[in-house]
Design a protein around this motif. Structure first.
Motif, mmCIF file in Angstrom:
data_model
loop_
_atom_site.group_PDB
_atom_site.id
_atom_site.type_symbol
_atom_site.label_atom_id
_atom_site.label_comp_id
_atom_site.label_asym_id
_atom_site.label_seq_id
_atom_site.Cartn_x
_atom_site.Cartn_y
_atom_site.Cartn_z
ATOM 1 N N SER A 86 0.856 -1.185 0.000
ATOM 2 C CA SER A 86 0.000 0.000 0.000
ATOM 3 C C SER A 86 0.896 1.240 0.000
ATOM 4 N N TYR A 88 1.332 5.517 0.992
ATOM 5 C CA TYR A 88 0.945 6.803 1.561
ATOM 6 C C TYR A 88 1.491 7.907 0.654
ATOM 7 N N PHE A 112 -4.171 7.927 1.189
ATOM 8 C CA PHE A 112 -3.625 6.573 1.336
ATOM 9 C C PHE A 112 -4.240 5.693 0.257
ATOM 10 N N ARG A 160 5.389 6.891 0.962
ATOM 11 C CA ARG A 160 5.896 5.801 1.802
ATOM 12 C C ARG A 160 5.154 4.526 1.426
ATOM 13 N N LYS A 162 3.827 0.656 2.490
ATOM 14 C CA LYS A 162 3.379 -0.076 3.668
ATOM 15 C C LYS A 162 3.154 -1.535 3.290
ATOM 16 N N THR A 165 2.510 -4.311 8.766
ATOM 17 C CA THR A 165 2.641 -3.209 9.728
ATOM 18 C C THR A 165 3.900 -2.381 9.473
ATOM 19 N N TRP A 166 4.733 -2.835 8.546
ATOM 20 C CA TRP A 166 5.991 -2.139 8.257
ATOM 21 C C TRP A 166 5.750 -0.979 7.303
ATOM 22 N N LYS A 167 6.402 0.177 7.570
ATOM 23 C CA LYS A 167 6.331 1.350 6.702
ATOM 24 C C LYS A 167 7.733 1.789 6.319
ATOM 25 N N SER A 168 7.923 2.117 5.084
ATOM 26 C CA SER A 168 9.240 2.525 4.595
ATOM 27 C C SER A 168 9.511 3.982 4.926
#
Length: 199
Positions: A86, A88, A112, A160, A162, A165-168
């Motif tokens: 996903s 942002y 988003f 960013r 996703k 639960t991890w976001k870059s």
């Protein structure tokens, strides 16, 4: 004397063994990182994002004394084909240019985008008494008399990714839709324009 010679021989051997051990550990670490990246790629299966300018129009186009007033409306289709990733869009800027001169600029609200999703991004950009170079004014006047103008549409965004639960961290996304034809006649159909992507 013999003992001193033996000790001198053992010291280079120990040093060589230490260097070989460090090199082996580094190589193993590189292989493990590579395997982890490969596994992540196989699991996530990233796919190329697709952006298309689906609609564009210009209203209230007025050229007077080397100045421009106009309103540009655009609809950009953003397609995220990934089944895992996903996005942002935290900061988004739209720009319309003509012969390397900026005609209008605007920012739009962050949003988003979930995976396997098409989001349509609408933007209105206004040129308010914009000073033009003499050559640009002349060329725009000629194009207006032809009933259409060709512009370039740029989008720049801080994004960013996703996954779960991890976001870059933030990345800069640049989209360019070149040679976009806008008609002054409302009944002429806008032709969709695929856009180039730089990430």
């Amino acid at each position: 004397m013999a003992n001193n010679t033996a000790q001198a021989t053992q010291q280079p051997a120990k040093h060589f063994n230490l260097v070989r051990c460090v090199a082996t550990c580094l190589l193993a670490l590189i292989v493990l990182v590579g395997l982890a990246a490969l596994i992540n790629w196989l699991v996530i299966r990233p796919k190329r994002f697709v952006y298309t300018l689906e609609n564009g129009s210009v209203q209230n186009f007025n050229l007077t004394d080397n100045h421009l007033n106009a309103t540009f409306d655009f609809v950009l289709g953003a397609y995220n084909p990934s089944s895992k990733i996903s996005v942002y869009y935290d900061h988004i800027e739209f720009t319309v240019t003509y012969e390397d001169q900026t005609l209008a600029f605007n920012t739009i609200d962050p949003f988003f985008q979930p995976h396997r999703n098409v989001t349509r991004v609408e933007s209105k950009l206004e040129a308010l008494n914009l000073a033009l170079s003499p050559s640009t004014f002349k060329d725009l006047t000629i194009e207006k008399s032809s009933g259409e103008i060709d512009v370039d549409v740029h989008l720049m965004s801080r994004i960013r990714f996703k996954v779960g639960t991890w976001k870059s961290n933030h990345h800069t996304l640049r989209i360019v839709c070149s040679s976009v034809t806008l008609h002054f006649s409302w009944y002429k159909h806008f032709e969709k324009k695929p856009c180039e992507v730089e990430l």
